[in-house]
Design a protein around this motif. Structure first.
Motif, mmCIF file in Angstrom:
data_model
loop_
_atom_site.group_PDB
_atom_site.id
_atom_site.type_symbol
_atom_site.label_atom_id
_atom_site.label_comp_id
_atom_site.label_asym_id
_atom_site.label_seq_id
_atom_site.Cartn_x
_atom_site.Cartn_y
_atom_site.Cartn_z
ATOM 1 N N THR A 226 -16.695 0.389 -1.365
ATOM 2 C CA THR A 226 -16.523 0.692 -2.579
ATOM 3 C C THR A 226 -15.442 1.729 -3.139
ATOM 4 O O THR A 226 -14.932 2.232 -2.121
ATOM 5 N N GLY A 227 -14.900 1.541 -4.136
ATOM 6 C CA GLY A 227 -14.138 2.844 -4.412
ATOM 7 C C GLY A 227 -12.547 2.546 -4.513
ATOM 8 O O GLY A 227 -12.136 1.347 -4.306
ATOM 9 N N GLU A 228 -11.637 3.414 -4.818
ATOM 10 C CA GLU A 228 -10.218 3.056 -5.117
ATOM 11 C C GLU A 228 -9.592 2.864 -3.894
ATOM 12 O O GLU A 228 -8.835 1.916 -3.846
ATOM 13 N N SER A 229 -10.084 3.536 -2.853
ATOM 14 C CA SER A 229 -9.407 2.998 -1.403
ATOM 15 C C SER A 229 -9.753 1.791 -1.077
ATOM 16 O O SER A 229 -8.596 1.127 -0.592
ATOM 17 N N LEU A 230 -10.664 1.026 -1.507
ATOM 18 C CA LEU A 230 -10.954 -0.406 -1.095
ATOM 19 C C LEU A 230 -9.944 -1.290 -1.853
ATOM 20 O O LEU A 230 -9.617 -2.159 -1.074
ATOM 21 N N THR A 231 -9.719 -1.014 -2.997
ATOM 22 C CA THR A 231 -8.493 -1.865 -3.735
ATOM 23 C C THR A 231 -7.426 -1.735 -2.858
ATOM 24 O O THR A 231 -6.683 -2.645 -2.943
ATOM 25 N N GLU A 232 -7.095 -0.464 -2.603
ATOM 26 C CA GLU A 232 -5.527 -0.403 -1.668
ATOM 27 C C GLU A 232 -5.756 -1.031 -0.590
ATOM 28 O O GLU A 232 -4.760 -1.702 -0.330
ATOM 29 N N TYR A 233 -6.935 -0.864 0.193
ATOM 30 C CA TYR A 233 -6.816 -1.373 1.413
ATOM 31 C C TYR A 233 -6.759 -3.093 1.573
ATOM 32 O O TYR A 233 -6.346 -3.555 2.396
ATOM 33 N N ARG A 234 -7.479 -3.368 0.423
ATOM 34 C CA ARG A 234 -7.418 -5.062 0.298
ATOM 35 C C ARG A 234 -5.758 -5.651 0.076
ATOM 36 O O ARG A 234 -5.710 -6.659 0.811
ATOM 37 N N ASP A 235 -5.152 -4.552 -0.591
ATOM 38 C CA ASP A 235 -3.822 -5.177 -0.742
ATOM 39 C C ASP A 235 -3.075 -4.973 0.619
ATOM 40 O O ASP A 235 -2.242 -5.654 1.154
ATOM 41 N N LYS A 236 -3.073 -3.527 1.187
ATOM 42 C CA LYS A 236 -2.406 -3.200 2.166
ATOM 43 C C LYS A 236 -2.677 -3.743 3.521
ATOM 44 O O LYS A 236 -1.768 -4.218 4.450
ATOM 45 N N TYR A 237 -3.847 -4.082 3.877
ATOM 46 C CA TYR A 237 -4.340 -4.260 5.121
ATOM 47 C C TYR A 237 -5.174 -5.613 5.149
ATOM 48 O O TYR A 237 -5.630 -6.250 5.854
ATOM 49 N N CYS A 238 -5.122 -6.166 3.960
ATOM 50 C CA CYS A 238 -5.598 -7.666 3.589
ATOM 51 C C CYS A 238 -7.205 -7.707 3.973
ATOM 52 O O CYS A 238 -7.548 -8.573 4.842
#
Length: 334
Positions: A226-238
């Motif tokens: 969960t969290g803000e990092s998860l949103t970023e990781y979905r985009d950058k690392y798929c």
């Protein structure tokens, strides 16, 4: 359109952002060869291998034009920014060749030129540093020692120029002021390359990548992704759901619900491949996660598992439109 793949070992394709956590080290992007744009020299193939220990790239170029071509080929290193508030991953902070970069042309070792420039607030301060016998690398111990020996007048001038920042800390002898380099180092390996008409030229370069990371899994809270990092990781690392469920499953095995991994990040600038004539005829990418128990995720299409630790993507007539970002989750040894 992005496509996502998760192997049975929970390695997947992804694309994410720097983690926000204590004890975090930032990775530096390194990448491929840059060539003065030409409609004559095409890249017939690029074979790219990425691991945390080595990046290895094999190219085959062919001059399809009507005349020989001679031009500059360059390999720009990531810009090194002196920053006392950031811990940057540099394989060898004391060496000029900080990433242990090597080149082979048609199977023979080749010694490229190395251009190094220092900049502060956008201005070239290379000669100023050399006049005072200060190394250009802002992170080298020799640089810190050389700065400490400067006269106060020079230090004040460099503080005003944005080359230094004055910090106070206790290094074991009570609180003292320290002048810290904050200029940036831009380094580029380059050489004059000849591409005879109709002939193929093979080039290999290797280097040790900058591997960033943090001491925990930043997108996990109370055993859940969960969290803000998860949103970023979905985009950058798929990062996909299967990958996340694997991490959550491992966290559930611990009484404290903490995933038994830490993060490593590797970035590679792939888009410089678009400087050559036409698409890359044959492209192959191999990501090696290093150990069977590690998890890996990065963005790609048609990725398949080829070994205990390796994953492969191939493409034809390939136009690189985005860089490669790799997330490694490495097992914490108990």
């Amino acid at each position: 359109m992005k496509k996502y793949l998760l192997a049975a070992t929970a390695a997947s394709l992804l694309g994410a952002a720097p983690a926000r956590a204590n004890d975090t080290m930032a990775e530096l992007k390194t990448g491929g060869l840059v060539f003065v744009r030409s409609d004559a020299v095409e890249m017939e193939s690029e074979d790219l291998y990425i691991s945390e220990d080595e990046v290895r790239v094999d190219y085959v170029f062919r001059n399809t034009g009507g005349a020989d071509v001679e031009s500059i080929v360059a390999f720009p290193m990531p810009e090194i920014e002196g920053n006392p508030w950031s811990d940057v991953a540099i394989p060898d902070r004391e060496a000029d060749n900080m990433f242990h970069f090597t080149v082979e042309v048609d199977g023979k070792p080749f010694e490229p030129e190395l251009e190094r420039k220092a900049y502060a607030v956008g201005l070239d301060v290379t000669e100023l540093l050399r006049q005072h016998n200060v190394p250009l690398n802002p992170f080298a111990e020799a640089t810190v020692e050389a700065v400490a020996k400067l006269t106060e007048a020079v230090k004040q001038d460099w503080l005003a120029r944005g080359m230094l920042v004055r910090e106070s800390w206790d290094a074991g002898e009570g609180m003292q002021e320290h002048d810290v380099p904050i200029w940036s180092l831009r380094a580029t390996y380059w050489w004059r390359a000849k591409f005879p008409r109709g002939e193929r030229i093979s080039v290999r370069h290797r280097y040790q990548p900058s591997v960033g990371g943090t001491v925990a899994v930043t997108f996990m809270e109370d055993g859940k992704a969960t969290g803000e990092s998860l949103t970023e990781y979905r985009d950058k690392y798929c990062v996909d759901d299967a990958f996340l469920k694997s991490v959550e499953r491992r966290a559930a095995e611990n009484p404290d619900k903490v995933a038994p991994f830490y993060e490593n990040w590797i970035s590679y600038v792939l888009t410089t491949g678009a400087n050559w004539a036409g698409p890359i005829k044959k492209f192959r990418l191999v990501i090696d996660k290093g150990a069977a128990e590690n998890l890996v995720s990065f963005c790609g299409t048609g990725v398949r598992k080829t070994g205990e630790t390796t994953f492969e993507m191939t493409a034809e007539d390939f136009y690189p439109q985005q860089d490669i970002n790799v997330l490694l989750l490495k097992k914490i040894e108990q």
